[in-house]
Design a protein around this motif. Structure first.
Motif, PDB file in Angstrom:
ATOM      1  N   GLY A  37      31.121  48.690  40.403  1.00 59.95           N
ATOM      2  CA  GLY A  37      32.502  48.298  40.172  1.00 59.95           C
ATOM      3  C   GLY A  37      33.209  49.151  39.140  1.00 59.95           C
ATOM      4  N   ASP A  95      37.788  41.373  38.221  1.00 59.91           N
ATOM      5  CA  ASP A  95      37.377  42.382  39.199  1.00 59.91           C
ATOM      6  C   ASP A  95      38.545  42.998  39.952  1.00 59.91           C
ATOM      7  N   PRO A 105      34.836  43.006  46.741  1.00 58.70           N
ATOM      8  CA  PRO A 105      34.203  43.564  45.537  1.00 58.70           C
ATOM      9  C   PRO A 105      32.709  43.843  45.670  1.00 58.70           C
TER      10      PRO A 105
END
Length: 276
Positions: A30, A41, A104
């Motif tokens: 990420g 996120d 994500p």
């Protein structure tokens, strides 16, 4: 536990010179899809920023190719290589952020998609600064009339400004040992210019060189230019690492949580004394 604030400032730089730092593996996928400054996120502003940056370079590359394609000679210039790399890197990053925004969990640690982005971003930033410095220091004095042209500002000034700014926005780390990738890109262009010369290639004005400082009819000058660029690339690789460390320090300073003050127990109230 050791207090990091007491560590020598050169310690992070010293720790970079290890064989393990050549690796392109990073445990947090990420980090390549988030901003250093976002919370959570997903962030719509970060997604829009990535696409705006990609569109900015897309407009420059497409506009330049339409106006100065010159029968394909547009591709012989390092400026256009670097500008195309800015367009590619920013567009690739925008696609990654879009995928991450939708899902994500899509990227796994060590994904090749992220490794390619890591390589391209570092290489792009270093080459952008090299192109900017060489143009304004070595080429611009011989053609001052070109300084005010929009594309020259776009490709020789805005490229570095935008990519350096992006260094302070992304969340992934910088590794000095990844210097091999901008070096490889620079050496590739040097070899290309030599092969282009040997094959009889000319610039749009009919000159046997692409840049006069890279004229292989004067091999001493050309080799000196290549060696000088190698030194500059080395310096810029360390400088980009410095941007990364500065970004981390700024983030730690700006997002530092206030120290908790331990609560103190108030003394029990005194009981009133009765006088007999």
């Amino acid at each position: 536990m050791r207090d990091k604030s007491q560590e020598p400032c050169c310690l992070p730089l010293k720790e970079e010179f290890q064989r393990s730092k050549f690796s392109l593996h990073h445990d947090d996928p990420g980090a390549f899809c988030r901003s250093q400054w976002q919370k959570g996120d997903r962030n719509l502003i970060w997604l829009l920023y990535r696409w705006i940056l990609a569109a900015f370079f897309a407009g420059g590359v497409i506009g330049s190719m339409v106006s100065t394609f010159n029968g394909g000679r547009w591709f012989i210039y390092l400026t256009d290589w670097g500008f195309s790399l800015c367009f590619y890197c920013c567009t690739y990053g925008a696609v990654l952020v879009t995928i991450y925004f939708i899902r994500p969990s899509y990227f796994a640690p060590g994904s090749w998609a992220l490794k390619i982005y890591w390589i391209s971003h570092y290489t792009t930033v270093v080459l952008a600064m090299l192109i900017t410095l060489v143009f304004w220091a070595a080429l611009y004095p011989s053609m001052p009339e070109m300084g005010a042209e929009l594309y020259n500002l776009w490709a020789h000034a805005f490229n570095s400004v935008c990519m350096i700014f992006d260094c302070f926005m992304v969340a992934f780390p910088t590794r000095i040992m990844h210097f091999v990738y901008p070096f490889a890109a620079g050496i590739t262009y040097g070899l290309f210019s030599l092969i282009y010369f040997w094959s009889g290639g000319v610039d749009p004005m009919g000159n046997r060189f692409i840049y006069f400082i890279l004229d292989w009819e004067r091999p001493g000058l050309a080799i000196g230019t290549v060696c000088g660029c190698v030194v500059l690339v080395s310096c810029f690789c360390v400088l980009v690492f410095g941007f990364y460390r500065l970004r981390i320090s700024m983030h730690e300073f700006c997002c530092k949580k206030p120290e908790e003050i331990p609560a103190t127990t108030a003394p029990p109230p005194l009981e009133p004394r009765h006088v007999a």
